[in-house]
Motif scaffolding. Structure first.
Motif, PDB file in Angstrom:
ATOM      1  N   VAL A 121       4.996  16.518   2.895  1.00  0.00           N
ATOM      2  CA  VAL A 121       4.202  15.294   2.771  1.00  0.00           C
ATOM      3  C   VAL A 121       5.167  14.107   2.742  1.00  0.00           C
ATOM      4  CG1 VAL A 121       2.569  14.003   1.349  1.00  0.00           C
ATOM      5  CG2 VAL A 121       2.389  16.494   1.503  1.00  0.00           C
ATOM      6  N   HIS A 122       4.953  13.161   3.640  1.00  0.00           N
ATOM      7  CA  HIS A 122       5.826  11.990   3.717  1.00  0.00           C
ATOM      8  C   HIS A 122       5.354  10.909   2.751  1.00  0.00           C
ATOM      9  CE1 HIS A 122       7.651  13.927   7.024  1.00  0.00           C
ATOM     10  NE2 HIS A 122       6.841  13.519   7.977  1.00  0.00           N
ATOM     11  N   ALA A 123       6.304  10.232   2.131  1.00  0.00           N
ATOM     12  CA  ALA A 123       5.997   9.149   1.195  1.00  0.00           C
ATOM     13  C   ALA A 123       6.249   7.797   1.867  1.00  0.00           C
ATOM     14  CB  ALA A 123       6.863   9.285  -0.056  1.00  0.00           C
ATOM     15  N   TRP A 124       5.284   6.873   1.716  1.00  0.00           N
ATOM     16  CA  TRP A 124       5.389   5.546   2.301  1.00  0.00           C
ATOM     17  C   TRP A 124       5.070   4.477   1.259  1.00  0.00           C
ATOM     18  CZ3 TRP A 124       5.813   4.247   7.717  1.00  0.00           C
ATOM     19  CH2 TRP A 124       5.737   5.336   8.615  1.00  0.00           C
ATOM     20  N   PHE A 125       5.655   3.319   1.436  1.00  0.00           N
ATOM     21  CA  PHE A 125       5.150   2.100   0.817  1.00  0.00           C
ATOM     22  C   PHE A 125       5.449   0.959   1.769  1.00  0.00           C
ATOM     23  CE2 PHE A 125       4.771  -1.705  -1.647  1.00  0.00           C
ATOM     24  CZ  PHE A 125       3.690  -1.437  -2.477  1.00  0.00           C
ATOM     25  N   ALA A 126       4.402   0.229   2.162  1.00  0.00           N
ATOM     26  CA  ALA A 126       4.555  -0.915   3.058  1.00  0.00           C
ATOM     27  C   ALA A 126       3.968  -2.134   2.366  1.00  0.00           C
ATOM     28  CB  ALA A 126       3.839  -0.665   4.384  1.00  0.00           C
ATOM     29  N   GLY A 127       4.759  -3.198   2.260  1.00  0.00           N
ATOM     30  CA  GLY A 127       4.261  -4.366   1.552  1.00  0.00           C
ATOM     31  C   GLY A 127       5.041  -5.625   1.853  1.00  0.00           C
ATOM     32  N   PHE A 128       4.699  -6.697   1.120  1.00  0.00           N
ATOM     33  CA  PHE A 128       5.360  -7.985   1.293  1.00  0.00           C
ATOM     34  C   PHE A 128       5.799  -8.516  -0.060  1.00  0.00           C
ATOM     35  CE2 PHE A 128       0.760  -8.753   1.081  1.00  0.00           C
ATOM     36  CZ  PHE A 128       0.666  -9.635   0.010  1.00  0.00           C
ATOM     37  N   GLY A 162       3.981   8.600  -2.228  1.00  0.00           N
ATOM     38  CA  GLY A 162       4.380   7.221  -1.998  1.00  0.00           C
ATOM     39  C   GLY A 162       4.574   6.471  -3.291  1.00  0.00           C
ATOM     40  N   GLU A 163       3.754   6.805  -4.291  1.00  0.00           N
ATOM     41  CA  GLU A 163       3.826   6.123  -5.576  1.00  0.00           C
ATOM     42  C   GLU A 163       5.126   6.415  -6.307  1.00  0.00           C
ATOM     43  OE1 GLU A 163       1.141   5.733  -9.679  1.00  0.00           O
ATOM     44  OE2 GLU A 163       0.473   7.011  -8.016  1.00  0.00           O
ATOM     45  N   SER A 164       5.583   7.659  -6.261  1.00  0.00           N
ATOM     46  CA  SER A 164       6.775   8.029  -7.035  1.00  0.00           C
ATOM     47  C   SER A 164       8.059   7.994  -6.228  1.00  0.00           C
ATOM     48  CB  SER A 164       6.594   9.431  -7.636  1.00  0.00           C
ATOM     49  OG  SER A 164       6.442  10.395  -6.600  1.00  0.00           O
ATOM     50  N   ALA A 165       8.002   8.150  -4.905  1.00  0.00           N
ATOM     51  CA  ALA A 165       9.228   8.219  -4.093  1.00  0.00           C
ATOM     52  C   ALA A 165       9.531   6.933  -3.335  1.00  0.00           C
ATOM     53  CB  ALA A 165       9.138   9.382  -3.116  1.00  0.00           C
ATOM     54  N   ALA A 166       8.521   6.329  -2.706  1.00  0.00           N
ATOM     55  CA  ALA A 166       8.768   5.175  -1.844  1.00  0.00           C
ATOM     56  C   ALA A 166       8.610   3.839  -2.556  1.00  0.00           C
ATOM     57  CB  ALA A 166       7.834   5.224  -0.639  1.00  0.00           C
ATOM     58  N   ALA A 167       7.587   3.708  -3.405  1.00  0.00           N
ATOM     59  CA  ALA A 167       7.331   2.428  -4.075  1.00  0.00           C
ATOM     60  C   ALA A 167       8.509   1.962  -4.933  1.00  0.00           C
ATOM     61  CB  ALA A 167       6.049   2.521  -4.907  1.00  0.00           C
ATOM     62  N   LYS A 185       0.845  -1.192   0.000  1.00  0.00           N
ATOM     63  CA  LYS A 185       0.000   0.000   0.000  1.00  0.00           C
ATOM     64  C   LYS A 185       0.879   1.240   0.000  1.00  0.00           C
ATOM     65  CE  LYS A 185      -3.739   2.476   0.212  1.00  0.00           C
ATOM     66  NZ  LYS A 185      -3.041   3.571  -0.508  1.00  0.00           N
ATOM     67  N   THR A 186       0.520   2.195  -0.851  1.00  0.00           N
ATOM     68  CA  THR A 186       1.197   3.499  -0.900  1.00  0.00           C
ATOM     69  C   THR A 186       0.585   4.443   0.120  1.00  0.00           C
ATOM     70  OG1 THR A 186      -0.338   4.232  -2.599  1.00  0.00           O
ATOM     71  CG2 THR A 186       1.748   3.307  -3.350  1.00  0.00           C
TER      72      THR A 186
END
Length: 535
Positions: free
Chosen positions: A490-497, A517-522, A474-475
């Motif tokens: 705005v903080h960017a996240w991506f958490a996944g498996f 999250g889509e452009s920076a963290a993913a 999830k972004t």
């Protein structure tokens, strides 16, 4: 006559006593006892080096003490001066020449061990930290004395690392004038474990740690990345940016970017990754993923209007599509079907709002979950439902939450310490895994994994899709309410498996101020996943 006889008798007795006294002085002076005492009084002991025990990764690869330097114990002699002054110039030469004109032995760092001169003995000793040190926020650093631990693992296991280190002591015989002699009667004492081989064994995998550090460094100047073993909760990597040099911490004291903060275990605004918690709570309550809602772009709660992500209008959508496009109004409406107390209990079960002790006295931040009383306000509850407001979590906490979702709903408490070794080869003591407990039903876990895979395959997480296989996640683009130069941070996240079919790793990437999250963290998630072994 009698008088003279008395005088003679007294004289004879005194002479005999005097002769006996001389004999005793002679025997004592030549006895072993006096030689031993004299030897100890004529010995000069000098500490050449004192090292600390090692810190290893899970595969017994040393994370410290990886390099070496050379220290020479020097007795001032003509030969030593000839060997050591060669090539020296200016102030360095003058200072060294002064020491060589003295009488006391001293320790000098030299370039290599190929110095052959009377009075010079060279020892190879480990360098504590290397250039571009791996995992500095985990390892920590030493205090100003260069001996005791001041932060991180160095501090948590300070006594053990001191005890399992190595000390080299040089002893010399000295003459009556106090000058050290280079002849016989001197020696080297080594105490502690061999080469300082004993130490602490972490769950970190050095290769995965370097992979996470390098991938994160390409995304921004501040952030964190965590990789967990889903089955065990072992922390395989925990990177934080910016880094500091543990060999020169003074260089980072005045940095405005706060490099000493371990962002992997610090709380930040969560944003839309929290929608995973709302989804889990809904599924646990029996609300199906087919639950649909007509997104018109905004919704009102207690007189406060909330807009959808990017001001979009999504129309009729179900839970899968809502997670894919990160629809705020869907989750605000969905949360209204769930009591706040139940959402909080699911969040707590997943590891949010609680601190974890990773090592002795080494705790993570608790983060923050609002109270049930706070969530009695409809507007506050609406904000909470898509991760805004007062909610805070660390990248480690979000990685743990994902690990538990991917681990068929079973708990996976984070573990950083694998155990201890005395020789750098075998484990002398292994820290057991924490007991497992169920935090989500297996059914909820399976359905939520499917939803997260759809985010990567069809939604905002497409930039996280690995080149081999797939993943789930999830972004998040978390608003902070802080502004720099008129622009909100705005903080960017991506958490996944990863991988999707048989999850093995939980990965959370956080880019501070990354905006999207889509452009920076993913993309960082994808780079880490691509570099992970598939065996």
């Amino acid at each position: 006559m009698k008088f003279y006889r008395r005088i003679l008798g007294v004289y004879t007795v005194v002479a005999m006593l005097f002769a006996f006294a001389i004999f005793r002085v002679y025997t004592v002076a030549t006895s072993d006892n006096l030689m031993s005492v004299g030897g100890s009084q004529g010995t000069y002991r000098m500490d050449v080096a004192k090292t600390r025990g090692a810190i290893y990764d899970r595969n017994m690869n040393p994370l410290v003490n990886r390099g070496h330097r050379y220290l020479a114990s020097v007795v001032p002699t003509i030969q030593a001066a000839g060997a050591l002054l060669d090539g020296k110039e200016g102030e360095e030469r003058g200072s060294l020449a002064d020491m060589l004109r003295g009488t006391a032995p001293f320790v000098l760092e030299v370039e290599d061990e190929n110095i052959y001169a009377a009075g010079v003995d060279v020892f190879r000793v480990p360098v504590r930290y290397g250039e571009n040190q791996v995992a500095p926020h985990i390892i920590g650093y030493l205090s100003g004395d260069g001996v005791s631990g001041a932060a991180g693992i160095e501090k948590a296991y300070d006594s053990f690392l001191a005890e399992t280190g190595m000390q080299i002591t040089r002893s010399y015989r000295v003459d009556a004038a106090g000058r050290a002699m280079t002849g016989g009667g001197f020696g080297v004492e080594r105490s502690g474990s061999r080469e300082g081989a004993g130490g602490v064994v972490l769950t970190i995998d050095a290769s995965i740690q370097e992979l996470a550090q390098n991938a994160l460094a390409e995304a921004g100047e501040k952030g964190a990345a965590v990789v967990l073993d889903i089955a065990t909760g072992d922390i395989l990597a925990m990177a934080s940016l910016p880094v500091f040099d543990p060999a020169d911490i003074a260089a980072s004291f005045d940095s405005a970017d706060a490099p000493f903060i371990n962002r992997a275990v610090s709380g930040f605004n969560i944003g839309s990754v929290f929608k995973l918690v709302i989804s889990a709570a809904a599924l646990e309550m029996g609300i199906p993923a087919s639950y649909s809602y007509n997104c018109t772009g905004s919704v009102t709660a207690d007189g406060v209007s909330f807009r959808c992500n990017n001001h979009a209008v999504h129309g009729y959508i179900d839970m899968a599509r809502a997670l894919q496009v990160s629809c705020n109004t869907y989750y605000i409406t969905l949360a209204q079907e769930i009591p706040p107390a139940f959402v909080l209990s699911v969040a707590e079960n997943l590891g949010l709002g609680a601190s974890a002790e990773l090592a002795d006295g080494m705790f993570t931040a608790r983060g923050n979950l609002p109270s049930e009383a706070e969530l009695s306000n409809a507007a506050a509850y609406a904000n909470f439902s898509f991760g805004q407001g007062s909610s805070l979590a660390s990248p480690l906490q979000m990685a743990v939450a994902v690990a538990q979702i991917a681990n068929q709903g079973m708990s996976a408490p984070p573990r950083l310490i694998r155990g201890f070794t005395l020789d750098g080869t075998d484990m002398a003591e292994e820290i057991p895994f924490y007991g497992r407990s169920r935090v989500l039903s297996e059914r909820t876990s399976a359905r939520l994994r499917e939803l997260m895979v759809s985010v990567v395959e069809e939604g905002s997480g497409r930039t996280a899709k690995p080149h081999q296989g797939s993943a789930g996640g999830k972004t998040s683009s978390a608003q902070t309410g802080s502004f720099i130069g008129g622009r909100e941070v705005v903080h960017a996240w991506f958490a996944g498996f990863y991988p999707a079919a048989a999850p093995k790793y939980a990965i959370c990437v956080f880019v501070e101020g990354g905006q999207s999250g889509e452009s920076a963290a993913a993309p960082v998630f994808r780079k880490i996943a691509d570099g992970l072994r598939q065996d």
